[in-house]
Scaffold this motif. Sequence first.
Motif, PDB file in Angstrom:
ATOM      1  N   TYR A 285       0.859  -1.176   0.000  1.00  0.00           N
ATOM      2  CA  TYR A 285       0.000   0.000   0.000  1.00  0.00           C
ATOM      3  C   TYR A 285       0.896   1.226   0.000  1.00  0.00           C
ATOM      4  CZ  TYR A 285      -4.071  -2.847   1.305  1.00  0.00           C
ATOM      5  OH  TYR A 285      -5.079  -3.770   1.332  1.00  0.00           O
ATOM      6  N   VAL A 286       0.596   2.179  -0.854  1.00  0.00           N
ATOM      7  CA  VAL A 286       1.405   3.378  -0.924  1.00  0.00           C
ATOM      8  C   VAL A 286       0.776   4.458  -0.047  1.00  0.00           C
ATOM      9  CG1 VAL A 286       0.258   4.505  -2.878  1.00  0.00           C
ATOM     10  CG2 VAL A 286       2.725   4.816  -2.536  1.00  0.00           C
ATOM     11  N   LEU A 287       1.620   5.274   0.553  1.00  0.00           N
ATOM     12  CA  LEU A 287       1.152   6.332   1.439  1.00  0.00           C
ATOM     13  C   LEU A 287       1.035   7.636   0.673  1.00  0.00           C
ATOM     14  CD1 LEU A 287       0.549   7.065   4.486  1.00  0.00           C
ATOM     15  CD2 LEU A 287       2.890   7.914   4.542  1.00  0.00           C
ATOM     16  N   ASP A 288      -0.166   8.176   0.620  1.00  0.00           N
ATOM     17  CA  ASP A 288      -0.390   9.480   0.012  1.00  0.00           C
ATOM     18  C   ASP A 288      -0.933  10.426   1.078  1.00  0.00           C
ATOM     19  OD1 ASP A 288       0.348   8.916  -2.682  1.00  0.00           O
ATOM     20  OD2 ASP A 288      -1.504   7.766  -2.888  1.00  0.00           O
ATOM     21  N   GLY A 289      -1.033  11.706   0.725  1.00  0.00           N
ATOM     22  CA  GLY A 289      -1.634  12.637   1.670  1.00  0.00           C
ATOM     23  C   GLY A 289      -0.639  13.621   2.243  1.00  0.00           C
ATOM     24  N   PRO A 290      -0.955  14.223   3.387  1.00  0.00           N
ATOM     25  CA  PRO A 290      -0.129  15.305   3.941  1.00  0.00           C
ATOM     26  C   PRO A 290       1.275  14.877   4.326  1.00  0.00           C
ATOM     27  CG  PRO A 290      -1.798  14.609   5.535  1.00  0.00           C
ATOM     28  CD  PRO A 290      -2.152  13.974   4.223  1.00  0.00           C
ATOM     29  N   TYR A 291       1.484  13.576   4.601  1.00  0.00           N
ATOM     30  CA  TYR A 291       2.818  13.122   4.986  1.00  0.00           C
ATOM     31  C   TYR A 291       3.830  13.350   3.866  1.00  0.00           C
ATOM     32  CZ  TYR A 291       0.591  10.790   8.953  1.00  0.00           C
ATOM     33  OH  TYR A 291      -0.104  10.524  10.091  1.00  0.00           O
ATOM     34  N   ASN A 292       3.351  13.424   2.622  1.00  0.00           N
ATOM     35  CA  ASN A 292       4.260  13.624   1.506  1.00  0.00           C
ATOM     36  C   ASN A 292       4.657  15.085   1.319  1.00  0.00           C
ATOM     37  OD1 ASN A 292       4.295  10.927   0.748  1.00  0.00           O
ATOM     38  ND2 ASN A 292       2.466  11.121  -0.492  1.00  0.00           N
ATOM     39  N   PHE A 293       3.851  15.994   1.827  1.00  0.00           N
ATOM     40  CA  PHE A 293       4.041  17.396   1.500  1.00  0.00           C
ATOM     41  C   PHE A 293       4.483  18.259   2.680  1.00  0.00           C
ATOM     42  CE2 PHE A 293       0.580  15.616  -1.127  1.00  0.00           C
ATOM     43  CZ  PHE A 293       1.232  15.625  -2.351  1.00  0.00           C
ATOM     44  N   ILE A 294       4.209  17.814   3.904  1.00  0.00           N
ATOM     45  CA  ILE A 294       4.586  18.593   5.073  1.00  0.00           C
ATOM     46  C   ILE A 294       5.818  17.949   5.704  1.00  0.00           C
ATOM     47  CG2 ILE A 294       3.817  19.500   7.288  1.00  0.00           C
ATOM     48  CD1 ILE A 294       0.945  19.248   6.293  1.00  0.00           C
ATOM     49  N   PRO A 295       6.983  18.567   5.626  1.00  0.00           N
ATOM     50  CA  PRO A 295       8.250  17.926   6.013  1.00  0.00           C
ATOM     51  C   PRO A 295       8.258  17.345   7.418  1.00  0.00           C
ATOM     52  CG  PRO A 295       8.666  19.992   4.867  1.00  0.00           C
ATOM     53  CD  PRO A 295       7.188  19.935   5.104  1.00  0.00           C
ATOM     54  N   PHE A 296       7.746  18.083   8.428  1.00  0.00           N
ATOM     55  CA  PHE A 296       7.899  17.610   9.796  1.00  0.00           C
ATOM     56  C   PHE A 296       6.981  16.427  10.118  1.00  0.00           C
ATOM     57  CE2 PHE A 296       4.415  20.661  10.266  1.00  0.00           C
ATOM     58  CZ  PHE A 296       3.540  20.003  11.108  1.00  0.00           C
ATOM     59  N   LEU A 297       5.985  16.154   9.257  1.00  0.00           N
ATOM     60  CA  LEU A 297       5.083  15.039   9.526  1.00  0.00           C
ATOM     61  C   LEU A 297       5.714  13.682   9.212  1.00  0.00           C
ATOM     62  CD1 LEU A 297       1.562  16.277   8.340  1.00  0.00           C
ATOM     63  CD2 LEU A 297       2.424  16.040  10.669  1.00  0.00           C
ATOM     64  N   ARG A 298       6.662  13.662   8.283  1.00  0.00           N
ATOM     65  CA  ARG A 298       7.254  12.390   7.884  1.00  0.00           C
ATOM     66  C   ARG A 298       8.023  11.723   9.028  1.00  0.00           C
ATOM     67  NH1 ARG A 298      10.148  12.052   2.188  1.00  0.00           N
ATOM     68  NH2 ARG A 298       7.962  12.378   1.625  1.00  0.00           N
ATOM     69  N   PRO A 299       8.963  12.411   9.700  1.00  0.00           N
ATOM     70  CA  PRO A 299       9.627  11.757  10.841  1.00  0.00           C
ATOM     71  C   PRO A 299       8.669  11.447  11.982  1.00  0.00           C
ATOM     72  CG  PRO A 299      10.274  14.075  10.670  1.00  0.00           C
ATOM     73  CD  PRO A 299       9.559  13.736   9.408  1.00  0.00           C
ATOM     74  N   LEU A 300       7.638  12.287  12.159  1.00  0.00           N
ATOM     75  CA  LEU A 300       6.647  12.016  13.192  1.00  0.00           C
ATOM     76  C   LEU A 300       5.920  10.711  12.912  1.00  0.00           C
ATOM     77  CD1 LEU A 300       5.011  12.878  15.690  1.00  0.00           C
ATOM     78  CD2 LEU A 300       3.502  14.162  14.146  1.00  0.00           C
ATOM     79  N   ARG A 301       5.535  10.527  11.648  1.00  0.00           N
ATOM     80  CA  ARG A 301       4.862   9.287  11.264  1.00  0.00           C
ATOM     81  C   ARG A 301       5.770   8.077  11.465  1.00  0.00           C
ATOM     82  NH1 ARG A 301       6.289   6.416   6.305  1.00  0.00           N
ATOM     83  NH2 ARG A 301       6.387   8.458   5.311  1.00  0.00           N
ATOM     84  N   GLN A 302       7.050   8.221  11.100  1.00  0.00           N
ATOM     85  CA  GLN A 302       7.990   7.111  11.256  1.00  0.00           C
ATOM     86  C   GLN A 302       8.191   6.757  12.725  1.00  0.00           C
ATOM     87  OE1 GLN A 302      11.312   8.767   9.156  1.00  0.00           O
ATOM     88  NE2 GLN A 302      10.704   7.899   7.185  1.00  0.00           N
ATOM     89  N   ASN A 303       8.256   7.761  13.586  1.00  0.00           N
ATOM     90  CA  ASN A 303       8.438   7.506  15.015  1.00  0.00           C
ATOM     91  C   ASN A 303       7.224   6.807  15.610  1.00  0.00           C
ATOM     92  OD1 ASN A 303      10.964   8.706  15.011  1.00  0.00           O
ATOM     93  ND2 ASN A 303      10.191  10.733  15.598  1.00  0.00           N
ATOM     94  N   ILE A 304       6.039   7.243  15.222  1.00  0.00           N
ATOM     95  CA  ILE A 304       4.815   6.619  15.729  1.00  0.00           C
ATOM     96  C   ILE A 304       4.760   5.145  15.333  1.00  0.00           C
ATOM     97  CG2 ILE A 304       2.293   6.592  15.528  1.00  0.00           C
ATOM     98  CD1 ILE A 304       2.410   9.641  15.269  1.00  0.00           C
ATOM     99  N   MET A 305       5.102   4.860  14.071  1.00  0.00           N
ATOM    100  CA  MET A 305       5.068   3.481  13.593  1.00  0.00           C
ATOM    101  C   MET A 305       6.112   2.624  14.278  1.00  0.00           C
ATOM    102  SD  MET A 305       4.309   3.925   9.525  1.00  0.00           S
ATOM    103  CE  MET A 305       2.668   4.400   8.953  1.00  0.00           C
TER     104      MET A 305
END
Length: 348
Positions: A285-305
């Motif tokens: 499954y590919v991840l689309d949405g705000p995680y691709n466009f807002i820089p600080f959300l990407r590491p936040l998502r990785q940490n949560i996972m």
Amino acid sequence: MATFARTNIFSVYLPNQLGNSRRCFFKPSNIPIINHKFAAKIRASSTAFVETKPTEPIVVDKESSVNKKVLACPICFEPVTWIGDPCLSLESAAGSSLQCNTCKKTYSGVQSHFDLTTASGAKNYGESMPFVTELFRTPFVSFLYERGWRQNFIWGGFPGPEKEFELMKDYLKPVFGGNIIDASCGSGMFSRIFAKSELFSLVVALDYSENMLKQCYEFVKKEENFPKENYILVRADISRLPFASSSVDAVHAGAAIHCWPSPSTAVAEISRVLRPGGVFVATTYVLDGPYNFIPFLRPLRQNIMQISGSFAFMSESELEDLCRACGLVGFTCIRNSRFVMFTATKPI
């Protein structure tokens, strides 16, 4: 016995003339899919799916002595000596063992599979994995996987096993006649398709879950006229593959990479075992949405996972970057809603 999702869910229509866009289109038929657009896109660098049947005879060398040389010790990656049944088949694990020529460790086979994890044979030591990995080791989830779990993937854009195999054939065509590893095979849905296609000299169904491998074994036992020769089940850690370096022609990972504890370690291992020109093809499954466009959300998502042990979905650009970082080239992908099939090769 479980049945595959019907292949008439989608019909694949190919353009008569393919320009630089190289597009492939899915057309829904009987089953309505809510809020899905069925125009799957292929990158310009990809090879179009014009012909899935080989135009030249495929030479499949099923000599057991050759195929046995693929297996290696997961500790030192040196070849192992096969002790027991001289034939390489589904039934050969029971009563056979593998001994490393370097560290002298012996890996014993059980009824359904060989255990080629590093902790194989340990009496008191046990190793726990992240929640997602342990979930698929449970008998309940292993039983359900082909009895409803995998079939629900169509709602995320997955076209179904048979159609997915048709799509990946064009990627795999350069290595037809060679061996293929079905990594994180689950209950063996795709490894059984690979074996029955007779396009490969050896099919290895590999998973960390003992119960998934047992389910695969049971499915094969119930199938009439299944080609059991040169088809083996192996329990192994995706981050420590029990194969000699540059010994594998193709690795497939269906709906698996988002479950791996460390995708980079796993893809690096896949790169290690692939021969020059070898093919890695996977779906997720590919991840689309705000995680691709807002820089600080990407590491936040990785940490949560990482903390929660949940599925690690990635964007298309992350998948491409991951393959490149692990030494694979020629990244190509097909998209359909959240479904993505991607491939990359080991440089020659």
